[in-house]
Design a protein around this motif. Structure first.
Motif, mmCIF file in Angstrom:
data_model
loop_
_atom_site.group_PDB
_atom_site.id
_atom_site.type_symbol
_atom_site.label_atom_id
_atom_site.label_comp_id
_atom_site.label_asym_id
_atom_site.label_seq_id
_atom_site.Cartn_x
_atom_site.Cartn_y
_atom_site.Cartn_z
ATOM 1 N N LYS A 1 0.830 -1.213 0.000
ATOM 2 C CA LYS A 1 0.000 0.000 0.000
ATOM 3 C C LYS A 1 0.866 1.266 0.000
ATOM 4 N N THR A 2 1.863 1.283 0.870
ATOM 5 C CA THR A 2 2.714 2.473 0.984
ATOM 6 C C THR A 2 3.588 2.634 -0.269
ATOM 7 N N THR A 3 4.230 1.562 -0.674
ATOM 8 C CA THR A 3 5.158 1.614 -1.820
ATOM 9 C C THR A 3 4.428 1.938 -3.120
ATOM 10 N N ILE A 4 3.364 1.217 -3.396
ATOM 11 C CA ILE A 4 2.641 1.382 -4.665
ATOM 12 C C ILE A 4 1.864 2.710 -4.663
ATOM 13 N N GLY A 5 1.383 3.103 -3.478
ATOM 14 C CA GLY A 5 0.627 4.354 -3.361
ATOM 15 C C GLY A 5 1.440 5.551 -3.835
ATOM 16 N N HIS A 6 2.690 5.602 -3.429
ATOM 17 C CA HIS A 6 3.586 6.687 -3.873
ATOM 18 C C HIS A 6 3.660 6.732 -5.395
ATOM 19 N N ARG A 7 3.806 5.569 -6.006
ATOM 20 C CA ARG A 7 3.969 5.513 -7.471
ATOM 21 C C ARG A 7 2.698 5.937 -8.194
ATOM 22 N N ASP B 1 2.475 9.665 -8.031
ATOM 23 C CA ASP B 1 3.460 10.286 -8.944
ATOM 24 C C ASP B 1 2.943 10.241 -10.371
ATOM 25 N N LEU B 2 2.440 9.084 -10.781
ATOM 26 C CA LEU B 2 1.980 8.927 -12.165
ATOM 27 C C LEU B 2 0.763 9.802 -12.462
ATOM 28 N N LEU B 3 -0.118 9.952 -11.479
ATOM 29 C CA LEU B 3 -1.328 10.759 -11.695
ATOM 30 C C LEU B 3 -1.075 12.248 -11.484
ATOM 31 N N GLY B 4 0.043 12.590 -10.820
ATOM 32 C CA GLY B 4 0.283 13.980 -10.439
ATOM 33 C C GLY B 4 -0.638 14.388 -9.288
ATOM 34 N N TRP B 5 -1.012 13.412 -8.480
ATOM 35 C CA TRP B 5 -1.869 13.659 -7.313
ATOM 36 C C TRP B 5 -0.989 13.703 -6.061
ATOM 37 N N ASN B 6 -1.613 14.109 -4.946
ATOM 38 C CA ASN B 6 -0.909 14.047 -3.661
ATOM 39 C C ASN B 6 -0.946 12.613 -3.138
ATOM 40 N N PHE B 7 -0.046 12.353 -2.212
ATOM 41 C CA PHE B 7 -0.012 11.047 -1.571
ATOM 42 C C PHE B 7 -0.070 11.242 -0.062
ATOM 43 N N VAL B 8 -0.898 10.453 0.599
ATOM 44 C CA VAL B 8 -0.840 10.422 2.065
ATOM 45 C C VAL B 8 -0.962 8.987 2.551
ATOM 46 N N VAL C 1 -6.112 12.757 -4.416
ATOM 47 C CA VAL C 1 -5.154 12.225 -3.446
ATOM 48 C C VAL C 1 -5.225 10.695 -3.416
ATOM 49 N N VAL C 2 -4.038 10.084 -3.331
ATOM 50 C CA VAL C 2 -3.948 8.635 -3.139
ATOM 51 C C VAL C 2 -3.700 8.408 -1.655
ATOM 52 N N ILE C 3 -4.554 7.591 -1.046
ATOM 53 C CA ILE C 3 -4.478 7.360 0.394
ATOM 54 C C ILE C 3 -4.122 5.905 0.681
ATOM 55 N N SER C 4 -2.929 5.706 1.244
ATOM 56 C CA SER C 4 -2.555 4.365 1.686
ATOM 57 C C SER C 4 -3.040 4.214 3.111
ATOM 58 N N THR C 5 -3.917 3.260 3.310
ATOM 59 C CA THR C 5 -4.446 3.043 4.656
ATOM 60 C C THR C 5 -3.537 2.067 5.391
ATOM 61 N N GLY C 6 -3.766 1.898 6.682
ATOM 62 C CA GLY C 6 -3.082 0.836 7.423
ATOM 63 C C GLY C 6 -3.839 -0.467 7.165
ATOM 64 N N GLY C 7 -3.161 -1.587 7.365
ATOM 65 C CA GLY C 7 -3.776 -2.882 7.070
ATOM 66 C C GLY C 7 -5.071 -3.140 7.831
ATOM 67 N N ARG D 1 -0.659 -0.352 -14.061
ATOM 68 C CA ARG D 1 -1.770 -1.265 -14.366
ATOM 69 C C ARG D 1 -3.055 -0.839 -13.669
ATOM 70 N N LEU D 2 -2.918 -0.406 -12.442
ATOM 71 C CA LEU D 2 -4.109 0.057 -11.720
ATOM 72 C C LEU D 2 -4.706 1.284 -12.419
ATOM 73 N N ILE D 3 -3.839 2.216 -12.798
ATOM 74 C CA ILE D 3 -4.332 3.441 -13.448
ATOM 75 C C ILE D 3 -5.013 3.106 -14.776
ATOM 76 N N GLU D 4 -4.399 2.228 -15.555
ATOM 77 C CA GLU D 4 -5.008 1.816 -16.844
ATOM 78 C C GLU D 4 -6.395 1.241 -16.612
#
Ligand SMILES: Nc1ncnc2c1ncn2[C@@H]1O[C@H](COP(=O)(O)OP(=O)(O)O)[C@@H](O)[C@H]1O
Ligand SMILES: O=C(O)C1=C[C@@H](OP(=O)(O)O)[C@@H](O)[C@H](O)C1
Ligand SMILES: [Mg+2]
Length: 186
Positions: free
Chosen positions: A24-30, A33-40, A83-89, A173-176
């Motif tokens: 969640k954390t690793t992929i969320g950042h990417r 970045d690809l969307l040009g959105w914020n990450f939290v 915004v892309v939000i990585s939640t906790g498990g 792949r998720l964005i596509e």
């Protein structure tokens, strides 16, 4: 990759859910970045607000208090769009959180076997303190978390098997898929 819905919406938030170690954390950042959105990452905000690592919040204040803070932060994040939000498990444990995420964005389940999640966490160059699965019986505890939670993770609109393709390809792949289904507008 599996898409459990076909509703066309212009989502403003992507919520990533899944087991610890699912990415969640690793992929969320990417994705951000690809969307040009914020990450939290809800864990980062918990740590910032409490002035200590999330693991320490769990051990010092207990899980009930931790979940309360986690929910509060999740709800505050709806004030922001794109915004892309990585939640906790464990964010999905709360039915109110699951409903909130469904109503405020696109929910994604980063699907990973217990064995793969465990292996990734052991091999990670930046291990995160996760007291709920610490100790000699950590793997068994992760199995137990999965057994309880998988039904809730599966409520997400989009499911991505993170073992199906390289880590570097998962974000695109998720964005596509989200574009193809109309969840995101070009
Ligand atoms: N296919 C993959 N998908 C996601 N993460 C992967 C994959 N392969 C290896 N990893 C690694 O697994 C770890 C996932 O950790 P993290 O992003 O902190 O997960 P989470 O936030 O879900 O607990 C990272 O070290 C990442 O580099
Ligand atoms: O599964 C859980 O209950 C937890 C997962 C952790 O986040 P990650 O899923 O990002 O590791 C963190 O929120 C905390 O240790 C509790
Ligand atoms: Mg994380």
């Amino acid at each position: 990759m599996q898409d459990t819905g076909s509703q066309v919406v212009d989502v403003q938030r992507i919520f990533l859910t899944g087991l610890p170690g699912s990415g969640k954390t690793t992929i969320g950042h990417r994705i951000a970045d690809l969307l040009g959105w914020n990450f939290v990452d809800t864990d980062d905000i918990i740590a910032e607000r409490m002035g200590m690592a999330t693991g320490k919040v769990l051990t010092e204040y207990g899980e009930t208090r931790f979940r309360h803070i986690e929910s509060e932060i999740l709800h505050e994040l709806a004030n922001n769009g794109r915004v892309v939000i990585s939640t906790g498990g464990g964010t999905v444990i709360s039915e109110a959180n699951r409903k909130f995420m469904r109503e405020h964005g696109l929910t994604v389940y980063l699907q990973t076997s217990v064995a793969a999640s465990w292996k990734r966490m052991q091999e990670s160059s930046a291990p995160i303190d996760r007291p709920l699965i610490a100790g000699g019986d950590g793997l068994q505890r992760l199995h137990n978390l999965y057994a309880t939670r998988h039904q809730w993770y599966e409520e997400a609109i989009i499911h991505i098997d993170t073992e199906e393709c390289a880590e570097t390809e998962l974000a695109s792949r998720l964005i596509e898929l989200a574009l193809a289904r109309g969840y995101l507008l070009r």
